[in-house]
Design a protein around this motif. Structure first.
Motif, PDB file in Angstrom:
ATOM      1  N   PHE A   1      -2.956   9.957   1.246  1.00 37.09           N
ATOM      2  CA  PHE A   1      -2.811   9.841   2.695  1.00 37.09           C
ATOM      3  C   PHE A   1      -2.358   8.423   3.015  1.00 37.09           C
ATOM      4  N   ASP A   2      -1.178   8.289   3.597  1.00 36.02           N
ATOM      5  CA  ASP A   2      -0.690   6.949   3.949  1.00 36.02           C
ATOM      6  C   ASP A   2      -0.779   6.738   5.457  1.00 36.02           C
ATOM      7  N   GLU A   3      -1.826   6.081   5.872  1.00 39.97           N
ATOM      8  CA  GLU A   3      -2.092   5.820   7.296  1.00 39.97           C
ATOM      9  C   GLU A   3      -1.911   7.081   8.149  1.00 39.97           C
ATOM     10  N   PRO A   4      -2.676   8.121   7.802  1.00 45.23           N
ATOM     11  CA  PRO A   4      -2.462   9.421   8.458  1.00 45.23           C
ATOM     12  C   PRO A   4      -2.794   9.428   9.948  1.00 45.23           C
TER      13      PRO A   4
ATOM     14  N   LYS B   1       0.825  -1.217   0.000  1.00 51.64           N
ATOM     15  CA  LYS B   1       0.000   0.000   0.000  1.00 51.64           C
ATOM     16  C   LYS B   1       0.857   1.263   0.000  1.00 51.64           C
ATOM     17  N   SER B   2       1.855   1.301   0.871  1.00 53.74           N
ATOM     18  CA  SER B   2       2.715   2.499   0.927  1.00 53.74           C
ATOM     19  C   SER B   2       3.499   2.646  -0.368  1.00 53.74           C
ATOM     20  N   THR B   3       4.008   1.543  -0.876  1.00 50.98           N
ATOM     21  CA  THR B   3       4.766   1.594  -2.125  1.00 50.98           C
ATOM     22  C   THR B   3       3.882   2.116  -3.256  1.00 50.98           C
TER      23      THR B   3
END
Ligand code: ADP
Ligand code: MG
Length: 256
Positions: A176-179, A56-58
């Motif tokens: 938004f990455d796990e904000p 997901k982050s990638t």
């Protein structure tokens, strides 16, 4: 809010803001993104969920070219993501990013944090940048903190500053990455409320989160990833009430 394009095979239209076609990415032997096809429509809110390590982050980081891709293509508002140079800086500025860890500049005030990109990248005049920064800080509810340093703020306040800083660049899409993952529980809602507001105002958003309440209320579409692949995509209603794949069923049984 504009129409949602869910079909992977449809030809791109001007309503498609971010288009990933057959994107592949390896970290050494690890095939971290596998044939990712994903189209994000203008004004669409896509929530990406999936187990830790699923990519997901990638995925987020490839969309603003913090990570290169091995093959496939990414376009933003019809333009291919360039490899480097001024063009990349300009296109990257169209993609706002908010990380789990806030990433504010520690030695700059809140106000300076929100002014900096406007002046350096967008070449805004200082007075105009300050006025816009103050407006945005008010909008996310931290206007009174403008002259403080990030460390003097709570995590929830810092994350709202990070959102204001991203918005100051007038991005076409916000990632938004796990904000809210690094926040104390009582601060999660104040950040989700700002995001919810943005979604309602029509911002195009890609949100990696474990906050299923947010997914249900704000997302037009849920994308479920596992092992570097998009395993399933559906409206939140469909996804949460009737997941199709075993991977998604298994994942949901653990988090709901
Ligand atoms: P998620 O965000 O879904 O937890 P990530 O995209 O962070 O997943 O990571 C996917 C996989 O890629 C994980 O196995 C992770 O360890 C690996 N990975 C991520 N970044 C790097 C990197 N820079 N170098 C090597 N492996 C990485
Ligand atoms: Mg991650």
């Amino acid at each position: 809010m504009t129409a949602v394009s869910v079909s992977k095979d449809a030809a791109p239209t001007s309503e498609d803001l971010v288009v990933l076609s057959k994107v592949n990415k390896h970290f050494g032997a690890l095939h971290v993104l596998q044939d990712i096809d994903l189209t994000i429509g203008r004004g669409e809110v896509v929530v990406v969920i999936g187990p830790s390590g699923s990519g997901k982050s990638t995925l987020c980081r490839t969309i603003n070219r913090l990570e290169t891709i091995d093959d496939g293509a990414i376009t933003i508002d019809g333009l291919p993501l360039p490899q480097e140079g001024k063009e990349l800086a300009r296109l990257r500025a169209d993609v706002g990013m908010v990380f789990q860890s806030f990433n504010l500049f520690a030695h700059k005030t809140v106000l300076q944090n929100v002014m900096l990109g406007q002046v350096k990248v967008r070449k805004a005049e200082k007075g105009a940048a300050e006025e816009k920064a103050r407006q945005l800080l008010d909008r996310v509810g931290v206007g009174s903190q403008a002259d403080k340093y990030p460390a003097q703020l709570s995590g929830g306040q810092q994350q709202r500053v990070a959102i204001a800083r991203a918005l100051a660049m007038d991005p076409k899409v916000m990632l938004f990455d796990e904000p809210t993952s690094a926040l104390d529980p009582e601060m999660i809602n104040e950040v989700l409320e700002v995001m919810q507001q943005l979604a309602q105002e029509g911002m195009t958003m890609v949100v990696v989160t474990h906050e299923m309440g947010f997914a249900r209320s704000a997302a037009n579409r849920v994308v479920f990833m596992a092992d570097g692949r998009i395993v399933e995509e559906a409206t939140p209603d469909k996804f949460f009430s009737a997941p199709r794949s075993d991977r998604a069923k298994d994942f949901l049984s653990k988090i709901l």
